[in-house]
Design a protein around this motif. Structure first.
Motif, PDB file in Angstrom:
ATOM      1  N   ALA A  45       0.782  -1.345   0.123  1.00  0.00           N
ATOM      2  CA  ALA A  45       0.019   0.022  -0.013  1.00  0.00           C
ATOM      3  C   ALA A  45       1.014   1.014  -0.009  1.00  0.00           C
ATOM      4  O   ALA A  45       1.976   1.391   0.820  1.00  0.00           O
ATOM      5  CB  ALA A  45      -0.892  -0.020   1.306  1.00  0.00           C
ATOM      6  N   GLU A  46       0.509   2.064  -1.015  1.00  0.00           N
ATOM      7  CA  GLU A  46       1.437   3.576  -1.071  1.00  0.00           C
ATOM      8  C   GLU A  46       0.352   4.605  -0.598  1.00  0.00           C
ATOM      9  O   GLU A  46      -0.720   4.713  -1.317  1.00  0.00           O
ATOM     10  CB  GLU A  46       1.896   3.635  -2.160  1.00  0.00           C
ATOM     11  CG  GLU A  46       2.855   2.380  -2.797  1.00  0.00           C
ATOM     12  CD  GLU A  46       3.503   2.845  -4.102  1.00  0.00           C
ATOM     13  OE1 GLU A  46       3.083   3.919  -4.919  1.00  0.00           O
ATOM     14  OE2 GLU A  46       3.976   2.145  -4.599  1.00  0.00           O
ATOM     15  N   GLY A  47       0.556   5.511   0.480  1.00  0.00           N
ATOM     16  CA  GLY A  47      -0.226   6.492   0.882  1.00  0.00           C
ATOM     17  C   GLY A  47       0.557   7.687   0.714  1.00  0.00           C
ATOM     18  O   GLY A  47       1.655   7.913   0.625  1.00  0.00           O
ATOM     19  N   LYS A  48      -0.265   8.940   0.200  1.00  0.00           N
ATOM     20  CA  LYS A  48       0.310  10.058   0.011  1.00  0.00           C
ATOM     21  C   LYS A  48      -0.762  11.140   0.537  1.00  0.00           C
ATOM     22  O   LYS A  48      -1.925  11.089   0.528  1.00  0.00           O
ATOM     23  CB  LYS A  48       0.783  10.417  -1.292  1.00  0.00           C
ATOM     24  CG  LYS A  48      -0.575  10.461  -2.234  1.00  0.00           C
ATOM     25  CD  LYS A  48      -0.048  10.886  -3.518  1.00  0.00           C
ATOM     26  CE  LYS A  48      -1.194  10.810  -4.485  1.00  0.00           C
ATOM     27  NZ  LYS A  48      -0.912  11.120  -5.619  1.00  0.00           N
ATOM     28  N   VAL A  49      -0.211  12.440   0.997  1.00  0.00           N
ATOM     29  CA  VAL A  49      -1.002  13.614   1.318  1.00  0.00           C
ATOM     30  C   VAL A  49      -1.249  14.233   0.067  1.00  0.00           C
ATOM     31  O   VAL A  49      -0.290  14.429  -0.657  1.00  0.00           O
ATOM     32  CB  VAL A  49      -0.270  14.259   2.584  1.00  0.00           C
ATOM     33  CG1 VAL A  49      -1.049  15.809   2.584  1.00  0.00           C
ATOM     34  CG2 VAL A  49      -0.099  13.673   3.724  1.00  0.00           C
ATOM     35  N   VAL A  50      -2.749  14.429  -0.240  1.00  0.00           N
ATOM     36  CA  VAL A  50      -3.026  15.179  -1.507  1.00  0.00           C
ATOM     37  C   VAL A  50      -2.844  16.738  -1.174  1.00  0.00           C
ATOM     38  O   VAL A  50      -2.600  17.451  -2.000  1.00  0.00           O
ATOM     39  CB  VAL A  50      -4.425  14.852  -1.916  1.00  0.00           C
ATOM     40  CG1 VAL A  50      -4.863  15.610  -2.857  1.00  0.00           C
ATOM     41  CG2 VAL A  50      -4.292  13.325  -2.163  1.00  0.00           C
ATOM     42  N   HIS A  51      -3.630  17.053   0.352  1.00  0.00           N
ATOM     43  CA  HIS A  51      -3.501  18.514   0.697  1.00  0.00           C
ATOM     44  C   HIS A  51      -3.732  18.612   2.230  1.00  0.00           C
ATOM     45  O   HIS A  51      -4.367  17.847   2.893  1.00  0.00           O
ATOM     46  CB  HIS A  51      -4.965  19.310  -0.079  1.00  0.00           C
ATOM     47  CG  HIS A  51      -5.301  20.631   0.081  1.00  0.00           C
ATOM     48  ND1 HIS A  51      -4.229  21.610  -0.317  1.00  0.00           N
ATOM     49  CD2 HIS A  51      -5.965  21.303   0.970  1.00  0.00           C
ATOM     50  CE1 HIS A  51      -4.603  22.820   0.213  1.00  0.00           C
ATOM     51  NE2 HIS A  51      -5.811  22.704   0.780  1.00  0.00           N
ATOM     52  N   ARG A  52      -3.307  19.739   2.604  1.00  0.00           N
ATOM     53  CA  ARG A  52      -3.235  20.024   4.048  1.00  0.00           C
ATOM     54  C   ARG A  52      -3.796  21.360   4.231  1.00  0.00           C
ATOM     55  O   ARG A  52      -3.374  22.449   3.919  1.00  0.00           O
ATOM     56  CB  ARG A  52      -1.961  19.747   4.817  1.00  0.00           C
ATOM     57  CG  ARG A  52      -2.017  19.984   6.325  1.00  0.00           C
ATOM     58  CD  ARG A  52      -0.977  20.081   7.010  1.00  0.00           C
ATOM     59  NE  ARG A  52      -1.217  20.708   8.308  1.00  0.00           N
ATOM     60  CZ  ARG A  52      -0.588  20.224   9.599  1.00  0.00           C
ATOM     61  NH1 ARG A  52       0.487  19.189   9.476  1.00  0.00           N
ATOM     62  NH2 ARG A  52      -0.922  20.812  10.695  1.00  0.00           N
ATOM     63  N   THR A  53      -5.030  21.465   5.220  1.00  0.00           N
ATOM     64  CA  THR A  53      -5.441  22.922   5.641  1.00  0.00           C
ATOM     65  C   THR A  53      -4.949  22.860   7.234  1.00  0.00           C
ATOM     66  O   THR A  53      -4.193  22.158   7.938  1.00  0.00           O
ATOM     67  CB  THR A  53      -6.570  23.120   5.502  1.00  0.00           C
ATOM     68  OG1 THR A  53      -7.474  22.250   6.249  1.00  0.00           O
ATOM     69  CG2 THR A  53      -7.212  22.718   3.848  1.00  0.00           C
ATOM     70  N   LYS A  54      -5.260  23.821   7.853  1.00  0.00           N
ATOM     71  CA  LYS A  54      -4.998  24.111   9.036  1.00  0.00           C
ATOM     72  C   LYS A  54      -5.683  23.076  10.051  1.00  0.00           C
ATOM     73  O   LYS A  54      -5.037  22.537  11.027  1.00  0.00           O
ATOM     74  CB  LYS A  54      -5.624  25.360   9.742  1.00  0.00           C
ATOM     75  CG  LYS A  54      -5.111  25.728  11.350  1.00  0.00           C
ATOM     76  CD  LYS A  54      -5.644  27.136  11.447  1.00  0.00           C
ATOM     77  CE  LYS A  54      -5.208  27.371  12.948  1.00  0.00           C
ATOM     78  NZ  LYS A  54      -5.737  28.869  13.294  1.00  0.00           N
ATOM     79  N   ARG A  55      -7.026  22.329   9.818  1.00  0.00           N
ATOM     80  CA  ARG A  55      -7.495  21.544  10.554  1.00  0.00           C
ATOM     81  C   ARG A  55      -7.925  19.985   9.587  1.00  0.00           C
ATOM     82  O   ARG A  55      -8.379  19.219  10.484  1.00  0.00           O
ATOM     83  CB  ARG A  55      -8.813  22.248  10.899  1.00  0.00           C
ATOM     84  CG  ARG A  55      -8.634  23.369  11.857  1.00  0.00           C
ATOM     85  CD  ARG A  55     -10.120  23.591  12.272  1.00  0.00           C
ATOM     86  NE  ARG A  55      -9.832  24.744  13.484  1.00  0.00           N
ATOM     87  CZ  ARG A  55     -10.673  25.594  13.545  1.00  0.00           C
ATOM     88  NH1 ARG A  55     -11.763  25.686  13.000  1.00  0.00           N
ATOM     89  NH2 ARG A  55     -10.502  26.636  14.474  1.00  0.00           N
ATOM     90  N   VAL A  56      -7.524  19.996   8.549  1.00  0.00           N
ATOM     91  CA  VAL A  56      -7.993  18.773   7.773  1.00  0.00           C
ATOM     92  C   VAL A  56      -6.599  18.636   6.891  1.00  0.00           C
ATOM     93  O   VAL A  56      -6.203  19.180   6.054  1.00  0.00           O
ATOM     94  CB  VAL A  56      -9.483  19.094   6.960  1.00  0.00           C
ATOM     95  CG1 VAL A  56      -9.396  17.808   6.110  1.00  0.00           C
ATOM     96  CG2 VAL A  56     -10.431  19.523   7.777  1.00  0.00           C
ATOM     97  N   VAL A  57      -6.742  16.883   6.734  1.00  0.00           N
ATOM     98  CA  VAL A  57      -5.771  16.459   5.724  1.00  0.00           C
ATOM     99  C   VAL A  57      -6.461  15.659   5.010  1.00  0.00           C
ATOM    100  O   VAL A  57      -6.931  14.729   5.280  1.00  0.00           O
ATOM    101  CB  VAL A  57      -4.582  16.029   6.575  1.00  0.00           C
ATOM    102  CG1 VAL A  57      -3.609  15.258   5.514  1.00  0.00           C
ATOM    103  CG2 VAL A  57      -3.789  16.622   7.607  1.00  0.00           C
TER     104      VAL A  57
END
Length: 84
Positions: A45-57
């Motif tokens: 399994a390969e995971g990645k962060v698509v977008h981060r805000t102050k309160r949500v990822v």
């Protein structure tokens, strides 16, 4: 269940890698697309962060078998929490 758990864990690891000191998170939303059935054996399994805000990822992940066959995809929303 196992496929969803592997994908959620991969996205959680990606999210964990960019947390600030004192932050934790929880999965608020999880969407899994099953493309092919999985068989016993090694899965990756390969995971990645698509977008981060102050309160949500927002994260995404892909699951592959040992031969590189794409088995499933997932997206999730992680809610950030501050430890106080």
């Amino acid at each position: 269940g196992l496929v969803a758990t592997l994908l959620d864990t991969a996205m959680g690891g990606a999210c964990w890698s960019l947390l600030d000191e004192g932050e934790t998170f929880l999965t608020a939303d999880l969407h899994v697309e099953f493309l092919r059935s999985s068989r016993p054996g090694t899965l990756r399994a390969e995971g990645k962060v698509v977008h981060r805000t102050k309160r949500v990822v927002f994260c995404a992940a892909e699951l592959y078998d040992a031969s590189g066959e794409h088995l499933a995809s997932a997206r999730c929303t992680q809610v950030l929490r501050s430890r106080r």
